[in-house]
Design a protein around this motif. Structure first.
Motif, PDB file in Angstrom:
ATOM      1  N   GLY A 340       0.737  -1.230  -0.123  1.00  0.00           N
ATOM      2  CA  GLY A 340      -0.024  -0.050  -0.054  1.00  0.00           C
ATOM      3  C   GLY A 340       0.931   1.056  -0.032  1.00  0.00           C
ATOM      4  O   GLY A 340       2.048   1.183   0.140  1.00  0.00           O
ATOM      5  N   CYS A 341       0.387   2.357  -0.181  1.00  0.00           N
ATOM      6  CA  CYS A 341       0.885   3.627  -0.216  1.00  0.00           C
ATOM      7  C   CYS A 341       1.547   3.982   1.021  1.00  0.00           C
ATOM      8  O   CYS A 341       2.773   4.487   1.161  1.00  0.00           O
ATOM      9  CB  CYS A 341       0.227   4.838  -0.715  1.00  0.00           C
ATOM     10  SG  CYS A 341      -0.500   4.449  -2.315  1.00  0.00           S
ATOM     11  N   ILE A 342       1.117   3.581   2.094  1.00  0.00           N
ATOM     12  CA  ILE A 342       1.696   3.762   3.522  1.00  0.00           C
ATOM     13  C   ILE A 342       2.919   2.893   3.659  1.00  0.00           C
ATOM     14  O   ILE A 342       3.669   3.454   4.082  1.00  0.00           O
ATOM     15  CB  ILE A 342       0.772   3.734   4.709  1.00  0.00           C
ATOM     16  CG1 ILE A 342      -0.471   4.408   4.701  1.00  0.00           C
ATOM     17  CG2 ILE A 342       1.426   3.566   6.070  1.00  0.00           C
ATOM     18  CD1 ILE A 342      -0.329   6.026   4.787  1.00  0.00           C
ATOM     19  N   ASP A 343       2.762   1.662   3.047  1.00  0.00           N
ATOM     20  CA  ASP A 343       3.922   0.783   3.184  1.00  0.00           C
ATOM     21  C   ASP A 343       5.141   1.537   2.265  1.00  0.00           C
ATOM     22  O   ASP A 343       6.290   1.547   2.927  1.00  0.00           O
ATOM     23  CB  ASP A 343       3.789  -0.556   2.422  1.00  0.00           C
ATOM     24  CG  ASP A 343       2.478  -1.393   3.305  1.00  0.00           C
ATOM     25  OD1 ASP A 343       2.628  -1.073   4.618  1.00  0.00           O
ATOM     26  OD2 ASP A 343       1.834  -1.905   2.611  1.00  0.00           O
ATOM     27  N   CYS A 344       4.802   2.150   0.976  1.00  0.00           N
ATOM     28  CA  CYS A 344       5.884   2.696   0.304  1.00  0.00           C
ATOM     29  C   CYS A 344       6.391   3.992   0.848  1.00  0.00           C
ATOM     30  O   CYS A 344       7.725   4.148   0.631  1.00  0.00           O
ATOM     31  CB  CYS A 344       5.123   2.895  -1.027  1.00  0.00           C
ATOM     32  SG  CYS A 344       6.142   3.805  -2.233  1.00  0.00           S
ATOM     33  N   LYS A 345       5.717   4.770   1.792  1.00  0.00           N
ATOM     34  CA  LYS A 345       6.252   5.929   2.358  1.00  0.00           C
ATOM     35  C   LYS A 345       7.255   5.706   3.301  1.00  0.00           C
ATOM     36  O   LYS A 345       8.086   6.478   3.832  1.00  0.00           O
ATOM     37  CB  LYS A 345       5.035   6.870   2.676  1.00  0.00           C
ATOM     38  CG  LYS A 345       4.293   7.536   1.515  1.00  0.00           C
ATOM     39  CD  LYS A 345       3.023   7.912   1.947  1.00  0.00           C
ATOM     40  CE  LYS A 345       2.159   8.610   0.703  1.00  0.00           C
ATOM     41  NZ  LYS A 345       1.036   9.344   1.263  1.00  0.00           N
TER      42      LYS A 345
END
Length: 404
Positions: A340-345
């Motif tokens: 997910g985007c949070i993981d990516c950040k």
């Protein structure tokens, strides 16, 4: 100062815009930190330049100066390795600017690319002033007053260094030929020895008659190697190669900095004016919040939607901060919706906080001791003035302004 010594001296400055952000760190300060170990570095606060566009609002300058110098020190600029000072505290900058203005063609200033560009981009300001027209010449004076041989710049600023070279060349041509100059230069050639003198003359002829730049460089190297000529003769020989006079103001070279377009939180270049920055000394909680709320690929609405990193501002930060394995993980995980985007950040958050940790630690020392920052600048001003005065005395002597 000899041409060889000049090449070991670096001059760079920054307008006081207040506290700096990570774009300044990656674009300028990291390079300064490296240069201070290999060169004699002069880094200055360009407060006079700030007045060329902010002359109606000068009251913001002082606090901006101290905030910025604290950021320099926090980033790792060492006052024991580099000379830090404020431009207006060294009046020789302004005096050399005035003297150079007497011989600088008006057309040279009007042709500087950034002159019209800034007038277009700052239309809300009245920039029809002498100071704004003359700021490229003040930049040249900043460089030449220290006889700096190397000027770290981005590709878009090379034109400023080229103009400085033109001004130095014109100055040396006009004022470098003291009485009996050619006779003195010929006598200096003889001191090199018969064989070397013959090579020097042949190289000089090739350059003057054919414009052979390789011959010019070879002749300069030949002069640098001479042990049996005085410093004054050496400078005459440098000037004589080109058919000019003694080198009073050495021509600087642009020292191209690695291109570092630091992306902001929206994918555009990080800038205060865009409101997309992370401050160099920003608090950790704020940094985390800013990155966690960054916009991502607009086509990736749900967690299960595959995304395209190339359309996501977060990916641009991975390009700066992440190694190959993390980049591969992002590319594969985003495109397959495996992350997910949070993981990516998260890796970006960790990397930025890790980068800022030593900066915060150094900054705390100076924030708690503001008088230490002022004393560092005072000491730097003293060193800078000693160097600048020596150049100005030589310039004034060459221009017939040295009275006894």
């Amino acid at each position: 100062m000899s041409a060889v010594e000049s090449q070991q001296r670096v001059l760079s400055g920054m307008r006081p815009t207040g506290k700096l952000h990570l774009g300044h760190y990656h674009g300028v300060l990291k390079n300064w930190v490296e240069l201070q170990h290999d060169f004699e570095c002069f880094f200055f606060v360009a407060d006079l330049h700030a007045l060329t566009t902010h002359y109606e609002d000068p009251y913001i300058i002082e606090q901006s100066v101290w905030d910025m110098v604290t950021d320099w020190l926090a980033a790792g600029i060492n006052p024991g390795s580099a000379t830090l000072f404020i431009q207006s505290k060294v009046p020789e900058h302004a005096e050399l600017h005035l003297l150079l203005s007497m011989m600088t063609p008006l057309g040279w200033l009007e042709r500087v690319p950034s002159y019209k560009d800034q007038q277009e981009s700052l239309k809300e300001k009245d920039l029809a002033t002498y100071g704004f027209l003359g700021y490229p010449l003040l930049q040249s004076a900043d460089i030449l007053i220290y006889q700096a041989g190397q000027v770290p710049v981005g590709a878009d600023q090379i034109a400023h260094v080229e103009m400085t070279r033109d001004i130095a060349r014109r100055f040396n041509h006009l004022y470098g030929k003291d009485m009996g100059y050619e006779e003195q230069a010929e006598a200096a050639i003889q001191k090199m020895g018969k064989k070397t003198a013959k090579v020097y003359r042949a190289l000089r002829k090739r350059f003057l008659e054919q414009g052979d730049e390789a011959a010019l460089e070879t002749a300069r190297s030949l002069v640098r190697e001479q042990q049996n000529v005085t410093l004054g003769d050496r400078e005459r020989l440098f000037g004589y190669i080109e058919g000019g006079g003694k080198v009073i103001l050495p021509e600087p070279q642009p020292l191209l900095t690695p291109s570092a377009k630091m992306p902001g939180l929206d994918g555009n270049k990080m800038s205060k004016s865009y409101g997309n920055m992370i401050g160099l000394r920003e608090e950790a909680d704020t940094v985390v919040k800013k990155i966690r709320t960054m916009q991502t690929d607009p086509q990736r609405v749900r967690r299960t939607d595959p995304g395209d990193p190339d359309k996501c501002p977060v990916w641009q930060l991975h390009e700066v901060y992440s190694d190959t394995s993390v980049k591969t993980w992002v590319q594969e995980g985003c495109r397959s919706a495996g992350i997910g985007c949070i993981d990516c950040k998260k890796p970006i958050i960790d990397a930025v906080l890790e980068e800022q940790k030593p900066i915060h630690e150094r900054a705390q020392h100076y924030e708690e001791n503001p008088e230490l920052v002022r004393s560092i600048i005072a000491e730097g001003v003293e060193t800078a003035r000693d160097t600048a005065k020596a150049t100005l005395e030589e310039v004034k002597r060459a221009m017939g302004l040295s009275y006894r």
